[in-house]
Design a protein around this motif. Structure first.
Motif, PDB file in Angstrom:
ATOM      1  N   ARG A  60       0.931  -1.102   0.041  1.00 40.30           N
ATOM      2  CA  ARG A  60      -0.116  -0.016   0.002  1.00 40.30           C
ATOM      3  C   ARG A  60       1.002   1.445   0.107  1.00 40.30           C
ATOM      4  NH1 ARG A  60      -5.187  -0.720   0.151  1.00 40.30           N
ATOM      5  NH2 ARG A  60      -6.145  -2.422   0.753  1.00 40.30           N
ATOM      6  N   TYR A  61       1.966   1.354   0.812  1.00 40.41           N
ATOM      7  CA  TYR A  61       2.949   2.406   0.794  1.00 40.41           C
ATOM      8  C   TYR A  61       3.363   2.345  -0.677  1.00 40.41           C
ATOM      9  CZ  TYR A  61       3.174   3.615   5.826  1.00 40.41           C
ATOM     10  OH  TYR A  61       2.930   4.191   7.099  1.00 40.41           O
ATOM     11  N   ALA A  62       3.839   1.556  -1.382  1.00 39.93           N
ATOM     12  CA  ALA A  62       4.593   1.472  -2.586  1.00 39.93           C
ATOM     13  C   ALA A  62       3.580   2.105  -3.686  1.00 39.93           C
ATOM     14  CB  ALA A  62       4.981  -0.065  -3.130  1.00 39.93           C
ATOM     15  N   LEU A  68       2.454   9.418  -5.814  1.00 47.56           N
ATOM     16  CA  LEU A  68       2.739  10.734  -5.163  1.00 47.56           C
ATOM     17  C   LEU A  68       4.180  11.209  -6.084  1.00 47.56           C
ATOM     18  CD1 LEU A  68       2.731  10.631  -1.257  1.00 47.56           C
ATOM     19  CD2 LEU A  68       1.102  11.718  -3.075  1.00 47.56           C
ATOM     20  N   LEU A  69       4.903  10.438  -6.470  1.00 47.07           N
ATOM     21  CA  LEU A  69       5.999  10.660  -7.349  1.00 47.07           C
ATOM     22  C   LEU A  69       5.580  11.133  -8.605  1.00 47.07           C
ATOM     23  CD1 LEU A  69       8.628   7.791  -6.281  1.00 47.07           C
ATOM     24  CD2 LEU A  69       8.925  10.404  -5.845  1.00 47.07           C
ATOM     25  N   LYS A  70       4.630  10.389  -9.144  1.00 52.42           N
ATOM     26  CA  LYS A  70       4.203  10.502 -10.475  1.00 52.42           C
ATOM     27  C   LYS A  70       3.291  12.060 -10.543  1.00 52.42           C
ATOM     28  CE  LYS A  70       1.593   6.765 -11.049  1.00 52.42           C
ATOM     29  NZ  LYS A  70       0.931   5.638 -11.789  1.00 52.42           N
ATOM     30  N   ARG A 113      11.220   0.585   2.521  1.00 50.67           N
ATOM     31  CA  ARG A 113      11.535  -0.527   1.582  1.00 50.67           C
ATOM     32  C   ARG A 113      10.566  -0.356   0.532  1.00 50.67           C
ATOM     33  NH1 ARG A 113      10.933  -5.845   4.864  1.00 50.67           N
ATOM     34  NH2 ARG A 113      10.754  -6.698   2.707  1.00 50.67           N
ATOM     35  N   ALA A 114       9.343   0.433   0.800  1.00 49.59           N
ATOM     36  CA  ALA A 114       8.295   0.734  -0.338  1.00 49.59           C
ATOM     37  C   ALA A 114       8.852   1.689  -1.115  1.00 49.59           C
ATOM     38  CB  ALA A 114       6.996   1.141   0.335  1.00 49.59           C
ATOM     39  N   TYR A 115       9.391   2.571  -0.772  1.00 50.43           N
ATOM     40  CA  TYR A 115      10.180   3.528  -1.589  1.00 50.43           C
ATOM     41  C   TYR A 115      10.830   3.086  -2.933  1.00 50.43           C
ATOM     42  CZ  TYR A 115      11.753   8.047  -3.404  1.00 50.43           C
ATOM     43  OH  TYR A 115      12.379   8.919  -4.331  1.00 50.43           O
ATOM     44  N   ARG A 116      11.764   2.229  -2.205  1.00 53.39           N
ATOM     45  CA  ARG A 116      12.482   1.784  -3.731  1.00 53.39           C
ATOM     46  C   ARG A 116      11.837   1.090  -4.453  1.00 53.39           C
ATOM     47  NH1 ARG A 116      15.349  -0.595   0.933  1.00 53.39           N
ATOM     48  NH2 ARG A 116      14.531  -2.745   0.616  1.00 53.39           N
ATOM     49  N   GLY A 117      10.713   0.410  -4.389  1.00 44.96           N
ATOM     50  CA  GLY A 117       9.963  -0.177  -5.508  1.00 44.96           C
ATOM     51  C   GLY A 117       9.221   0.833  -6.089  1.00 44.96           C
ATOM     52  N   ALA A 136      16.493   8.833  -1.992  1.00 40.19           N
ATOM     53  CA  ALA A 136      15.730   8.540  -0.419  1.00 40.19           C
ATOM     54  C   ALA A 136      14.507   9.472  -0.907  1.00 40.19           C
ATOM     55  CB  ALA A 136      16.633   9.673   0.275  1.00 40.19           C
ATOM     56  N   CYS A 137      13.398   8.959  -0.009  1.00 40.38           N
ATOM     57  CA  CYS A 137      12.093   9.419  -0.289  1.00 40.38           C
ATOM     58  C   CYS A 137      11.998  10.621   0.368  1.00 40.38           C
ATOM     59  CB  CYS A 137      11.354   8.656   0.823  1.00 40.38           C
ATOM     60  SG  CYS A 137       9.412   8.812   0.319  1.00 40.38           S
ATOM     61  N   PRO A 138      11.438  11.649  -0.597  1.00 38.65           N
ATOM     62  CA  PRO A 138      11.191  12.880  -0.276  1.00 38.65           C
ATOM     63  C   PRO A 138      10.030  13.308   0.733  1.00 38.65           C
ATOM     64  CG  PRO A 138      10.388  12.426  -2.302  1.00 38.65           C
ATOM     65  CD  PRO A 138      11.043  11.252  -2.061  1.00 38.65           C
ATOM     66  N   TYR A 139       9.445  12.220   1.045  1.00 40.72           N
ATOM     67  CA  TYR A 139       8.071  12.417   1.745  1.00 40.72           C
ATOM     68  C   TYR A 139       8.156  11.635   3.045  1.00 40.72           C
ATOM     69  CZ  TYR A 139       6.665  12.661  -3.114  1.00 40.72           C
ATOM     70  OH  TYR A 139       6.758  12.908  -4.454  1.00 40.72           O
ATOM     71  N   THR A 140       7.771  12.138   4.431  1.00 43.18           N
ATOM     72  CA  THR A 140       7.643  11.480   5.392  1.00 43.18           C
ATOM     73  C   THR A 140       6.346  10.587   5.529  1.00 43.18           C
ATOM     74  OG1 THR A 140       6.368  12.954   6.644  1.00 43.18           O
ATOM     75  CG2 THR A 140       8.531  13.346   6.750  1.00 43.18           C
ATOM     76  N   PRO A 141       6.317   9.427   6.278  1.00 40.98           N
ATOM     77  CA  PRO A 141       5.070   8.453   6.439  1.00 40.98           C
ATOM     78  C   PRO A 141       3.954   9.591   6.591  1.00 40.98           C
ATOM     79  CG  PRO A 141       6.902   7.469   7.378  1.00 40.98           C
ATOM     80  CD  PRO A 141       7.397   8.805   7.089  1.00 40.98           C
ATOM     81  N   ASP A 142       3.890  10.442   7.726  1.00 40.53           N
ATOM     82  CA  ASP A 142       3.024  11.026   7.831  1.00 40.53           C
ATOM     83  C   ASP A 142       2.432  12.196   6.900  1.00 40.53           C
ATOM     84  OD1 ASP A 142       2.776  10.072  10.557  1.00 40.53           O
ATOM     85  OD2 ASP A 142       3.742  11.785  11.449  1.00 40.53           O
TER      86      ASP A 142
END
Length: 158
Positions: A60-62, A68-70, A113-117, A136-142
């Motif tokens: 779900r995170y991935a 969000l990246l798109k 881990r989800a961010y890599r995918g 590195a993920c530019p967003y925090t989980p929150d």
């Protein structure tokens, strides 16, 4: 002796017919016939259930992160479909964590881990080079689950 053996579960049933094995184990548990349980395989399956819950959260995170990246890196292609997917995952992630509070200590690890995918998926789906997306993920989980957070210069019109 042969009659007593007939009442014991077949240990190889797990390999031959998982469905029947699972029903048999459930019936044995309900009947409190604990000595007859296939404990080794039952323990493995219970571990598998826990792993599946962690995989679902990571998945779900991935999905959320790739959208969000798109959204951020290909604003000209933004769609109601992307916004709907983001909204759906933003609703589902907190629900999943509420239903599985034991996953909360692993939240940061699964998010990373989800961010890599997600990064690779976003690159493939946008035809942009992988290097265009931060390593590195530019967003925090929150941030990622906040309905008020939309990366990029423009807010969506969902």
């Amino acid at each position: 002796m042969a009659k007593a053996r007939e009442t014991l579960p077949e240990r190889d049933l797990y390999q031959r017919d998982y469905y029947s094995w699972a029903l048999e184990q459930a019936a044995l548990l309900r009947a409190r016939r604990f000595a007859e349980l296939d404990l080794e395989n039952l323990a493995e399956e219970i571990d598998g259930l826990a792993r599946a819950e962690a995989r679902e959260l990571r998945s779900r995170y991935a999905t959320l992160l790739s959208h969000l990246l798109k959204w951020e890196f290909q604003p000209e292609r933004r769609s109601h479909s992307w916004a709907a997917t983001i909204a759906r995952e933003r609703d589902a992630i907190p629900d999943h964590l509420d239903e599985n509070p034991g996953l909360k200590p692993r939240q940061a690890e699964l998010f990373a881990r989800a961010y890599r995918g997600a990064r690779a998926d976003a690159a493939a789906e946008t035809n942009l080079p992988l290097t265009r997306f931060p390593t590195a993920c530019p967003y925090t989980p929150d941030q990622s689950i906040s309905e008020d957070f939309w990366p990029g210069p423009d807010r969506p019109v969902p």
